[in-house]
Design a protein around this motif. Sequence first.
Motif, PDB file in Angstrom:
ATOM      1  N   ILE A 172      -7.250  58.428  15.951  1.00 40.61           N
ATOM      2  CA  ILE A 172      -6.927  57.493  14.873  1.00 40.61           C
ATOM      3  C   ILE A 172      -6.605  58.270  13.605  1.00 40.61           C
ATOM      4  N   PRO A 173      -5.437  58.025  13.013  1.00 44.17           N
ATOM      5  CA  PRO A 173      -5.129  58.709  11.754  1.00 44.17           C
ATOM      6  C   PRO A 173      -5.923  58.090  10.609  1.00 44.17           C
ATOM      7  N   GLY A 174      -6.464  58.902   9.752  1.00 43.65           N
ATOM      8  CA  GLY A 174      -7.224  58.403   8.613  1.00 43.65           C
ATOM      9  C   GLY A 174      -8.029  59.506   7.976  1.00 43.65           C
ATOM     10  N   LEU A 175      -8.710  59.131   6.904  1.00 49.64           N
ATOM     11  CA  LEU A 175      -9.488  60.118   6.150  1.00 49.64           C
ATOM     12  C   LEU A 175     -10.792  60.454   6.843  1.00 49.64           C
ATOM     13  N   ARG A 176     -11.466  59.411   7.369  1.00 49.04           N
ATOM     14  CA  ARG A 176     -12.772  59.609   7.984  1.00 49.04           C
ATOM     15  C   ARG A 176     -12.678  59.492   9.497  1.00 49.04           C
ATOM     16  N   PRO A 177     -13.433  60.291  10.226  1.00 47.71           N
ATOM     17  CA  PRO A 177     -13.480  60.074  11.673  1.00 47.71           C
ATOM     18  C   PRO A 177     -14.297  58.815  11.980  1.00 47.71           C
ATOM     19  N   ILE A 178     -13.928  58.133  13.049  1.00 51.43           N
ATOM     20  CA  ILE A 178     -14.669  56.934  13.439  1.00 51.43           C
ATOM     21  C   ILE A 178     -15.329  57.179  14.786  1.00 51.43           C
ATOM     22  N   SER A 179     -16.288  56.343  15.106  1.00 47.99           N
ATOM     23  CA  SER A 179     -17.040  56.519  16.344  1.00 47.99           C
ATOM     24  C   SER A 179     -16.411  55.701  17.467  1.00 47.99           C
ATOM     25  N   PRO A 180     -16.704  56.055  18.707  1.00 50.70           N
ATOM     26  CA  PRO A 180     -16.224  55.246  19.826  1.00 50.70           C
ATOM     27  C   PRO A 180     -16.764  53.814  19.783  1.00 50.70           C
ATOM     28  N   ARG A 181     -17.960  53.665  19.231  1.00 54.21           N
ATOM     29  CA  ARG A 181     -18.527  52.317  19.105  1.00 54.21           C
ATOM     30  C   ARG A 181     -17.663  51.438  18.198  1.00 54.21           C
ATOM     31  N   THR A 182     -17.120  52.027  17.131  1.00 57.53           N
ATOM     32  CA  THR A 182     -16.235  51.284  16.241  1.00 57.53           C
ATOM     33  C   THR A 182     -14.980  50.853  16.986  1.00 57.53           C
ATOM     34  N   VAL A 183     -14.445  51.734  17.819  1.00 56.13           N
ATOM     35  CA  VAL A 183     -13.261  51.394  18.604  1.00 56.13           C
ATOM     36  C   VAL A 183     -13.563  50.225  19.533  1.00 56.13           C
ATOM     37  N   ARG A 184     -14.710  50.271  20.221  1.00 59.78           N
ATOM     38  CA  ARG A 184     -15.069  49.184  21.125  1.00 59.78           C
ATOM     39  C   ARG A 184     -15.261  47.880  20.362  1.00 59.78           C
ATOM     40  N   VAL A 231     -14.986  50.507   8.154  1.00 59.55           N
ATOM     41  CA  VAL A 231     -14.527  51.894   8.145  1.00 59.55           C
ATOM     42  C   VAL A 231     -13.015  51.949   8.355  1.00 59.55           C
ATOM     43  N   THR A 232     -12.491  50.996   9.121  1.00 59.29           N
ATOM     44  CA  THR A 232     -11.075  51.016   9.452  1.00 59.29           C
ATOM     45  C   THR A 232     -10.310  49.975   8.643  1.00 59.29           C
ATOM     46  N   THR A 233      -9.043  50.250   8.451  1.00 61.56           N
ATOM     47  CA  THR A 233      -8.168  49.297   7.778  1.00 61.56           C
ATOM     48  C   THR A 233      -7.499  48.412   8.830  1.00 61.56           C
ATOM     49  N   ARG A 234      -6.753  47.416   8.391  1.00 61.73           N
ATOM     50  CA  ARG A 234      -6.035  46.562   9.341  1.00 61.73           C
ATOM     51  C   ARG A 234      -4.999  47.346  10.127  1.00 61.73           C
ATOM     52  N   GLN A 235      -4.355  48.306   9.465  1.00 63.97           N
ATOM     53  CA  GLN A 235      -3.365  49.107  10.167  1.00 63.97           C
ATOM     54  C   GLN A 235      -4.028  49.942  11.264  1.00 63.97           C
TER      55      GLN A 235
END
Length: 183
Positions: free
Chosen positions: A88-100, A60-64
């Motif tokens: 996080i700047p981007g097109l799609r929202p991400i979940s806290p699980r993705t951050v972890r 879901v996330t890019t390297r940046q």
Amino acid sequence: MPRLNENQRNRAVGVLQAGMAHHTVAKHFGVHRNIIQLLWSRFQQSGNTQDRLRSGRPRVTTRQQDNHIRLVHLKNRFQTAGLTARSIPGLRPISPRTVRTRLCEQIIGPRRPAVRPVLLQRHRIARLAWCTHLRFRIQDWANILFTDESRFHLNSSDGHCRVYRRVGERYQDDCVVQRRQFG
């Protein structure tokens, strides 16, 4: 069971083409003979030894964005994964699980912070002077009493808080919660 990299797969196919037995090649590379047999049959069918494309959920996330997540947590180590996910700047929202997960890939994990009293620079200098003064006077240590019997929460909650840190950074200044002992 270890996987064979592309160089090892090409060498194994070359040895098999030279006439060596499957179990001998498997023993040489330290893998099960079924892996060598599957590699050989795939080579005979397709003519190459490359891994096939695997299905799976795309990132879901890019390297940046991964780098941004890491930097945000290294600047404010007590920030929750949910707050970071919303920032996080981007097109799609991400979940806290993705951050972890992204922090775990960078070997930054949530841990309980070390707790110590609020120490100013003058306190640190005074403590160091006290320790160096009494370092060699062992008989004085019998007269010193260290106690920690009471618990007061004047400036903070009693809830759980986590600090995102790497291994070995436990007592780093920005990874420690400073609490006042006596109001």
